[in-house]
Design an enzyme around this catalytic site. Structure first.
Site, PDB file in Angstrom:
ATOM      1  N   ASP A  20      -3.163 -20.988 -22.976  1.00 60.88           N
ATOM      2  CA  ASP A  20      -3.101 -21.565 -24.324  1.00 60.88           C
ATOM      3  C   ASP A  20      -2.953 -20.388 -25.288  1.00 60.88           C
ATOM      4  OD1 ASP A  20      -3.281 -23.422 -26.429  1.00 60.88           O
ATOM      5  OD2 ASP A  20      -5.436 -23.089 -26.635  1.00 60.88           O
TER       6      ASP A  20
ATOM      7  N   GLU B 296       2.482 -24.083 -22.975  1.00 60.50           N
ATOM      8  CA  GLU B 296       3.090 -25.051 -23.881  1.00 60.50           C
ATOM      9  C   GLU B 296       4.461 -24.585 -24.328  1.00 60.50           C
ATOM     10  OE1 GLU B 296       0.015 -27.493 -26.629  1.00 60.50           O
ATOM     11  OE2 GLU B 296      -0.216 -25.324 -26.731  1.00 60.50           O
TER      12      GLU B 296
ATOM     13  N   ASP C 164     -10.717 -23.916 -26.783  1.00 65.46           N
ATOM     14  CA  ASP C 164      -9.520 -23.229 -26.287  1.00 65.46           C
ATOM     15  C   ASP C 164      -9.466 -23.185 -24.761  1.00 65.46           C
ATOM     16  OD1 ASP C 164      -8.675 -22.728 -28.893  1.00 65.46           O
ATOM     17  OD2 ASP C 164      -9.924 -20.933 -29.038  1.00 65.46           O
TER      18      ASP C 164
END
Length: 374
Positions: A186, A280, A362
């Site tokens: 992330d 992502e 997170d």
């Protein structure tokens, strides 16, 4: 596991003599002239006929142009051909909707360079010197061995006044041993990257750390520019301004080198230790439109991180999985999969209402990215 043939670039600083420096600047200028000249012709042809030109037509035209403009013969002819090839390739990509239409090159661009191809041993490395077309032997900082078959060389002049050569080779790489390990990443601003194994990679904030110094030196540069203008001196002839301009450029270069070094070390470590890397698919361009975040986003250089991961994964037979940017990685409980709705950005920890698991926002997101990717 069979070895893979890849293209790999080796970058070195070069130390040209005054004569070689002059010739490099001339070659950059001539390459830019050729690109701009044929771009104008290409645009005119398109307006008149609805069709562009071809590389071979421009190449034949370039031969005639050299007879008219004798100074084009003073520089490396392959560099001029490469400039044409770049233009033709840019148009090909434009028609495939891969990039915008090619634009005229400016003298004021920060990056000034030209590329030359390897033919009949015209590019070679002999001890601490590199042989380059027209330039002859140029001293360079040989920090490592060049592996593989040399294909081309790009000579570049940085805004700081330093010269570099980037040698492109075709070389074999051996796929890395499989580790049977996967990781979710992330990307963030407070921490650069949060890994699903619980690690948080510190965001070094290279630009922010240098910000005070940069601001001070840039203010000096502005003062020297206005002094020169008030005294009716052209900025190109204002020695104090030019000295300061190089000083500012060197500070920017230092930041860029620190960031690059950090990204290379981190991506190599991730690729070596994991077979599948999930992250992502971020819309960085869109995010940069947010003026509050733009500075921080460009400082962390997510795009640079992802592109380095991608080409290293290709080299070493590892897999990159990108998950949708709309996937609610921060909202789902990575333990039971329950989505209890949107959580505000200032909520850094939370407890799942379904299974009562305590989450670090997170790390939970990186675990969800891993699960979704797999």
């Amino acid at each position: 596991m069979s070895n893979l043939l890849i293209n790999k670039a080796f970058k070195f600083r070069i130390y040209p003599t005054k004569e070689q420096e002059t010739l490099i600047v001339k070659t950059i200028g001539c390459s830019r002239f050729v690109f701009n000249h044929f771009l104008a012709e290409w645009k005119d042809a398109y307006k008149e006929t609805g069709k562009g030109l071809t590389y071979s037509a421009c190449s034949a035209e370039l031969t005639k142009l050299k007879k008219e403009l004798v100074w084009l013969k003073e520089v490396d002819s392959i560099a001029l051909q490469s400039s044409l090839k770049n233009l033709a390739d840019a148009y090909t990509r434009f028609f495939k909707k891969e990039n915008k239409a090619p634009r005229f090159k400016s003298k004021k661009n920060n990056l000034q360079s030209y590329t030359t191809k390897h033919t009949n041993g015209n590019i070679a490395i002999v001890e601490n010197k590199i042989k380059l077309p027209k330039l002859g032997y140029v001293r360079f900082a040989k920090s490592r061995q060049v592996e593989g078959r040399i294909m081309s060389a790009t000579i570049r002049r940085n805004p700081s006044g330093k010269y570099f050569v980037s040698i492109l080779t075709e070389t074999e790489v051996q796929p890395l041993e499989k580790t049977a390990s996967s990781i979710g990443i992330d990307l963030g601003i407070t921490d650069f990257a949060i890994l699903s194994d619980g690690r948080k990679i510190n965001n070094n904030k290279f630009t922010s750390r240098m910000e005070k110094k940069l601001k001070r030196e840039q203010r000096k540069l502005s003062r020297r520019a206005s002094n020169a203008k008030n005294n009716g001196i052209d900025l190109r002839d204002a020695k104090n301004y030019q000295k300061q301009k190089i000083k500012v450029a060197r500070l920017h270069e230092k930041v860029m080198n620190q960031r690059n070094d950090f990204l290379h070390k981190l991506t190599t470590e991730i690729i070596k230790n994991h077979d599948i890397i999930c992250l992502e698919d971020l819309n960085v361009k869109g995010m940069l439109r947010n003026h509050k975040l733009a500075k921080n986003i460009s400082d962390v250089s997510w795009s640079g991180f992802v592109s380095k991961l991608e080409y290293k994964a290709k080299w070493y037979d590892k897999t990159i999985v990108k998950i949708s940017r709309w996937f609610p990685s921060s909202q789902i409980c990575s333990h039971c999969g329950h989505n209890s709705g949107k959580k505000s950005l200032d909520m850094r920890e939370w407890i799942c209402t379904n299974c009562k698991t305590h989450h670090d926002r997170d790390i939970n997101a990186s675990l969800n990215i891993l699960n979704e990717g797999l």
